[in-house]
Design a protein around this motif. Structure first.
Motif, mmCIF file in Angstrom:
data_model
loop_
_atom_site.group_PDB
_atom_site.id
_atom_site.type_symbol
_atom_site.label_atom_id
_atom_site.label_comp_id
_atom_site.label_asym_id
_atom_site.label_seq_id
_atom_site.Cartn_x
_atom_site.Cartn_y
_atom_site.Cartn_z
ATOM 1 N N UNK A 32 -13.516 31.706 -4.647
ATOM 2 C CA UNK A 32 -14.485 31.599 -5.734
ATOM 3 C C UNK A 32 -15.191 32.929 -5.973
ATOM 4 N N UNK A 33 -15.536 33.654 -4.913
ATOM 5 C CA UNK A 33 -16.226 34.936 -5.073
ATOM 6 C C UNK A 33 -15.373 35.910 -5.883
ATOM 7 N N UNK A 34 -14.089 35.980 -5.576
ATOM 8 C CA UNK A 34 -13.205 36.915 -6.260
ATOM 9 C C UNK A 34 -12.835 36.455 -7.672
ATOM 10 N N UNK A 35 -12.606 35.157 -7.836
ATOM 11 C CA UNK A 35 -11.977 34.672 -9.066
ATOM 12 C C UNK A 35 -12.915 33.873 -9.967
ATOM 13 N N UNK A 36 -13.809 33.105 -9.382
ATOM 14 C CA UNK A 36 -14.813 32.288 -10.069
ATOM 15 C C UNK A 36 -14.231 31.227 -11.002
ATOM 16 N N UNK A 91 -19.088 22.459 -3.499
ATOM 17 C CA UNK A 91 -19.967 21.835 -4.496
ATOM 18 C C UNK A 91 -20.867 22.860 -5.196
ATOM 19 N N UNK A 92 -21.587 22.413 -6.193
ATOM 20 C CA UNK A 92 -22.405 23.307 -7.018
ATOM 21 C C UNK A 92 -23.468 24.039 -6.201
ATOM 22 N N UNK A 93 -24.085 23.346 -5.259
ATOM 23 C CA UNK A 93 -25.115 23.989 -4.432
ATOM 24 C C UNK A 93 -24.502 25.099 -3.585
ATOM 25 N N UNK A 94 -23.335 24.844 -3.035
ATOM 26 C CA UNK A 94 -22.658 25.861 -2.231
ATOM 27 C C UNK A 94 -22.233 27.051 -3.083
ATOM 28 N N UNK A 95 -21.832 26.774 -4.327
ATOM 29 C CA UNK A 95 -21.474 27.863 -5.247
ATOM 30 C C UNK A 95 -22.697 28.724 -5.551
ATOM 31 N N UNK A 96 -23.855 28.094 -5.759
ATOM 32 C CA UNK A 96 -25.071 28.857 -6.039
ATOM 33 C C UNK A 96 -25.441 29.740 -4.857
ATOM 34 N N UNK A 97 -25.264 29.251 -3.638
ATOM 35 C CA UNK A 97 -25.517 30.066 -2.445
ATOM 36 C C UNK A 97 -24.614 31.294 -2.434
ATOM 37 N N UNK A 98 -23.338 31.083 -2.776
ATOM 38 C CA UNK A 98 -22.397 32.196 -2.829
ATOM 39 C C UNK A 98 -22.791 33.189 -3.916
ATOM 40 N N UNK A 99 -23.210 32.662 -5.073
ATOM 41 C CA UNK A 99 -23.589 33.512 -6.186
ATOM 42 C C UNK A 99 -24.769 34.403 -5.807
ATOM 43 N N UNK A 100 -25.781 33.805 -5.161
ATOM 44 C CA UNK A 100 -26.987 34.535 -4.792
ATOM 45 C C UNK A 100 -26.698 35.599 -3.722
ATOM 46 N N UNK A 101 -25.817 35.274 -2.783
ATOM 47 C CA UNK A 101 -25.545 36.192 -1.683
ATOM 48 C C UNK A 101 -24.585 37.319 -2.053
ATOM 49 N N UNK A 102 -23.541 36.992 -2.846
ATOM 50 C CA UNK A 102 -22.481 37.971 -3.067
ATOM 51 C C UNK A 102 -22.428 38.548 -4.481
ATOM 52 N N UNK A 103 -23.040 37.878 -5.465
ATOM 53 C CA UNK A 103 -22.885 38.333 -6.850
ATOM 54 C C UNK A 103 -24.197 38.736 -7.489
ATOM 55 N N UNK A 104 -25.315 38.531 -6.804
ATOM 56 C CA UNK A 104 -26.629 38.873 -7.378
ATOM 57 C C UNK A 104 -26.778 40.388 -7.527
#
Length: 429
Positions: free
Chosen positions: A341-345, A416-429
């Protein structure tokens, strides 16, 4: 292997191609055989019962026109049908026989793969014949195969056995072999997640009708040191893609931005395994390097670079598990593992035909973020550095493979969506 294969001894041609087939998992240590008939009518053929994983040029056997055998081993036990093919079809100069898993799957259910599954395969493979089962190594097997070749086929599925293909030279035969096995794999993998859809003959004809040389020529060409380095980098990634099964001989385009909107791109109608830096085509000021024919997809790459300044490299290819989604229309959900998800989204898909020059290209260019699937044709991966783009391709293919293989175990449970948001905040912010 040199493009002028006439300058390479048949022994070396055979060992190079059998090595590719073995390393790609398309034959076993003991299975498969290759031959070449030379201008004298002598047949060079792989030996019987010699390890295909370590075959050397000195192991290749020559069966002279008068039947004399030269070499330290026995010729392949399937030599009779090689000889029968050459007698039936003087236009065929090389034969490949092997037991690649996907084509064996078709042979044991007694079906022929439909090459309309991807854009170029029908043109590369031609119509496919079918030979009824006969005892391996027998004269009868040679007769039924020769009869199929007499009908004009260059590719044949052998009932409960495997496949046999011919070509005008060994490269031609290998391209046909690789493309047919790719079709078989794509159909099999697609069938595990949905129902494969096929292209019409008219759609394929439209693909073939695209004229890659319509770009005007540039008379003034510069070869700076940094440009040469980029050519070498492109060739390295193309070769690695072939070795990893992420690209086949007859399809795949790689490009790198050179400066501003000028870029370097792979050519059309050049075997990807054998591509070298002199094949790469420079596109400068919208014009192609003089005397070279760039990929049919050049205009797509050109538009992506113009409209996406953050994109500096593009890979457009066919890989079997990604194409399973490309031929079924199933959504590829990359919420499999965090890396994916981090690489491809998100990977969108567009309908076949939108990649033709005469079509409205906005759907491709506006949706080229990291990865985009073109149905029944290819996947486009974009990125900054070319190695990074290749990494994205590998991650996308691994993600697709995990979903296809996991489908037999049960329904995928995505992050899930919550886990995706955690990834977004940590790796894509």
């Amino acid at each position: 292997m040199s493009k002028n294969i006439k300058l390479i001894h048949p022994r070396n041609q055979i060992t190079e191609i059998i090595s590719r087939i073995y390393k790609r998992g398309m034959t076993t240590t003991s299975g498969g055989n290759i031959s070449i008939i030379d201008d004298n009518g002598d047949i060079w053929v792989t030996p019987s019962a010699i390890d295909k994983g370590s075959l050397m040029a000195s192991d290749i056997i020559c069966v002279k026109k008068d039947g004399t055998i030269i070499g330290k081993h026995k010729p392949s036990s399937e030599f009779p049908f090689h000889k029968a093919i050459y007698e039936a079809r003087p236009d065929i100069k090389s034969v490949i026989h092997a037991h690649p898993p996907a084509l064996v799957s078709f042979s044991i259910v007694r079906q022929i793969p439909n090459t309309n599954i991807i854009s170029q395969a029908k043109h590369v493979c031609g119509p496919i014949g079918y030979a009824e089962y006969k005892l391996p190594g027998s004269e009868e097997l040679g007769e039924v195969i020769a009869e199929e070749f007499k009908k004009g086929f260059k590719a044949i599925v052998m009932e409960n056995h495997g496949t046999v293909l011919g070509g005008s030279d060994l490269i031609d035969a290998f391209e046909r072999f690789e493309a047919l096995e790719f079709c078989a794999r794509t159909i099999l993998y697609g069938s595990q997640i949905g129902k494969p859809k096929y292209l019409s003959d008219a759609q394929i004809e439209a693909f073939e009708a695209q004229v890659p040389a319509s770009i005007p020529e540039n008379e003034n060409i510069e070869y700076s040191s940094d440009e040469v380095e980029k050519r070498l980098e492109i060739c390295d990634i193309v070769h690695r893609s072939c070795q990893q099964g992420l690209m086949i001989s007859s399809y795949g385009t790689v490009s790198m931005r050179w400066k501003d909107d000028d870029f370097l791109i792979t050519p059309t109608d050049v075997n990807r395994w054998d591509m070298d830096l002199n094949d790469i085509v420079q596109i400068k000021d919208g014009k192609r390097e003089k005397g070279k024919t760039p990929s049919r997809a050049t205009w797509i790459h050109q538009e992506i670079y113009k409209r996406n300044p953050e994109v500096n490299s593009i890979i457009m290819t066919q890989s079997p598990y990604l194409m399973a989604f490309g031929v079924t229309g199933n959504y590829l959900n990359v919420r499999t593992i965090p890396e994916s998800w981090i690489f491809l989204q998100d990977i969108k898909a567009i309908e076949y035909g939108n990649h033709f020059r005469q079509s409205n290209n906005s759907e491709i260019v506006d949706n080229c973020a990291t990865a985009l699937i073109i149905e029944n044709d290819s996947v486009i991966i974009t990125g900054d550095k070319l190695l990074q783009t290749f990494d994205y391709l590998e991650v996308a293919e691994f993600s697709a493979k995990s979903i296809v293989l996991g489908n037999s175990l049960g329904e995928m449970v995505p992050i899930n969506d919550d886990q995706v948001e955690e990834l977004r905040e940590k790796f894509l912010a």
